[in-house]
Design a protein around this motif. Structure first.
Motif, mmCIF file in Angstrom:
data_model
loop_
_atom_site.group_PDB
_atom_site.id
_atom_site.type_symbol
_atom_site.label_atom_id
_atom_site.label_comp_id
_atom_site.label_asym_id
_atom_site.label_seq_id
_atom_site.Cartn_x
_atom_site.Cartn_y
_atom_site.Cartn_z
ATOM 1 N N LEU A 234 -34.236 42.867 5.254
ATOM 2 C CA LEU A 234 -33.339 42.634 6.114
ATOM 3 C C LEU A 234 -33.759 41.560 6.595
ATOM 4 N N MET A 235 -33.001 40.339 6.219
ATOM 5 C CA MET A 235 -33.478 38.809 6.322
ATOM 6 C C MET A 235 -32.644 37.884 7.204
ATOM 7 N N VAL A 245 -30.857 41.435 1.667
ATOM 8 C CA VAL A 245 -30.198 41.329 0.249
ATOM 9 C C VAL A 245 -31.081 42.254 -0.642
ATOM 10 N N SER A 246 -30.763 41.896 -1.964
ATOM 11 C CA SER A 246 -31.588 42.075 -3.029
ATOM 12 C C SER A 246 -32.783 41.885 -3.644
ATOM 13 N N ALA A 254 -32.680 32.026 4.102
ATOM 14 C CA ALA A 254 -32.825 32.847 4.864
ATOM 15 C C ALA A 254 -34.345 33.665 4.355
ATOM 16 N N THR A 255 -34.786 33.987 5.732
ATOM 17 C CA THR A 255 -36.991 34.413 6.201
ATOM 18 C C THR A 255 -36.598 34.917 6.599
ATOM 19 N N ALA A 256 -37.961 36.021 6.712
ATOM 20 C CA ALA A 256 -37.733 37.135 7.968
ATOM 21 C C ALA A 256 -38.387 37.018 8.893
ATOM 22 N N GLU A 257 -38.446 37.400 9.912
ATOM 23 C CA GLU A 257 -39.030 37.255 10.842
ATOM 24 C C GLU A 257 -40.289 37.725 10.891
ATOM 25 N N GLY A 258 -40.976 37.311 11.841
ATOM 26 C CA GLY A 258 -42.405 38.283 11.584
ATOM 27 C C GLY A 258 -42.055 39.020 12.875
#
Length: 270
Positions: A234-235, A245-246, A254-258
């Motif tokens: 979940l980005m 996304v796959s 798109a980046t994952a939040e920390g």
């Protein structure tokens, strides 16, 4: 107005759970509303006699059963139920005695959980037991595949109440988590705006604090990491919202939040 009443989330056939617990506060204030929030059709009873009366006219898929009851001990109830049917049985008890646990499982219980029980853990065990017993439930199954092999994808099952990883591990979803994940899955890998997600969660989007959505996403990522050891794809699509996304197919933007960013989001540039 609650999420449940707004979304009409109970499908025509959802898991029917009977909670047999003589502690009224635990039953009425914690277990029944808690399991309802995880999508179960829940009924409560305080005694074995009441359970037997209800079973004459109502069908239940799983019984959540306390060992200590006012009229008949839970071990006897479990043995009686097991002789009559293949109904799922989850035993609850505050006892730490190994003999009670062995007695519950050998007497017909499918699972044994110690009190105080975490409602989310109980919900996950209910979903897992329903899958293992192959209890027929009508509900949508949505997939978002990382690869083309059958089953090797993230998917929603039991009408969206269970998030299943490509490895088959399961996470039980609450009402708001289910709402967000269904919207993201329906987008088939395209970003969904924060406004659209907030609109699905609340009738009054102007009164809804956007930080609640960010916290929901953060907690859902952490839940998957802690419970099943998988990173949820979940980005955050910058400037666009969120996208599911796959694996390996995330957009470069798109980046994952920390954790820190989720808890302390940076203000938008002006």
């Amino acid at each position: 107005m609650s999420y449940l009443s707004r979304m009409n989330v109970l499908p025509p056939r959802t898991l029917r759970v009977m909670v047999l617990e003589d502690d009224e506060l635990l039953r009425e204030r914690i277990l029944l509303p808690g399991l309802t929030d995880f999508g179960f059709n829940v009924t409560g009873a305080r005694s074995a006699a009441e359970l037997y009366r209800r079973m004459l006219t109502e069908h239940f898929d799983v019984i959540v059963l306390d060992i200590g009851l006012p009229d008949e001990d839970g071990l006897t109830v479990a043995r009686h139920l097991r002789k009559l049917s293949s109904i799922g049985i989850i035993m609850l008890t505050g006892s730490k005695r190994r003999a009670d646990q062995i007695g519950a499982l050998s007497g017909g219980a499918d699972l044994f959980l110690s009190k105080p029980v975490d409602v989310e853990l109980l919900a996950a065990n209910l979903h897992s037991l329903a899958r293992r017993l192959q209890i027929p439930l009508r509900g949508s199954l949505q997939r978002l595949g990382a690869v083309d092999e059958p089953g090797k994808c993230w998917r929603l099952e039991t009408d969206g109440w269970c998030l299943i990883s490509p490895e088959g591990a399961m996470v039980a979803l609450s009402v708001p988590e289910r709402c967000v994940m269904q919207r993201l899955f329906a987008a088939h890998g395209h970003p969904v705006s924060r406004e659209a997600l907030i609109g699905a969660l609340s009738e009054d989007v102007y009164e809804f604090d956007p930080h609640r959505l960010e916290m929901l996403v953060y907690r859902l990522r952490r839940k998957c990491s802690e419970q099943i050891g998988s990173a949820l794809p979940l980005m955050t699509a910058r400037g666009a919202g969120y996208v599911f996304v796959s694996e390996g197919a995330a957009d470069k933007n798109a980046t994952a939040e920390g954790q820190e960013q989720a808890l302390n989001p940076q203000p938008a540039a002006t």
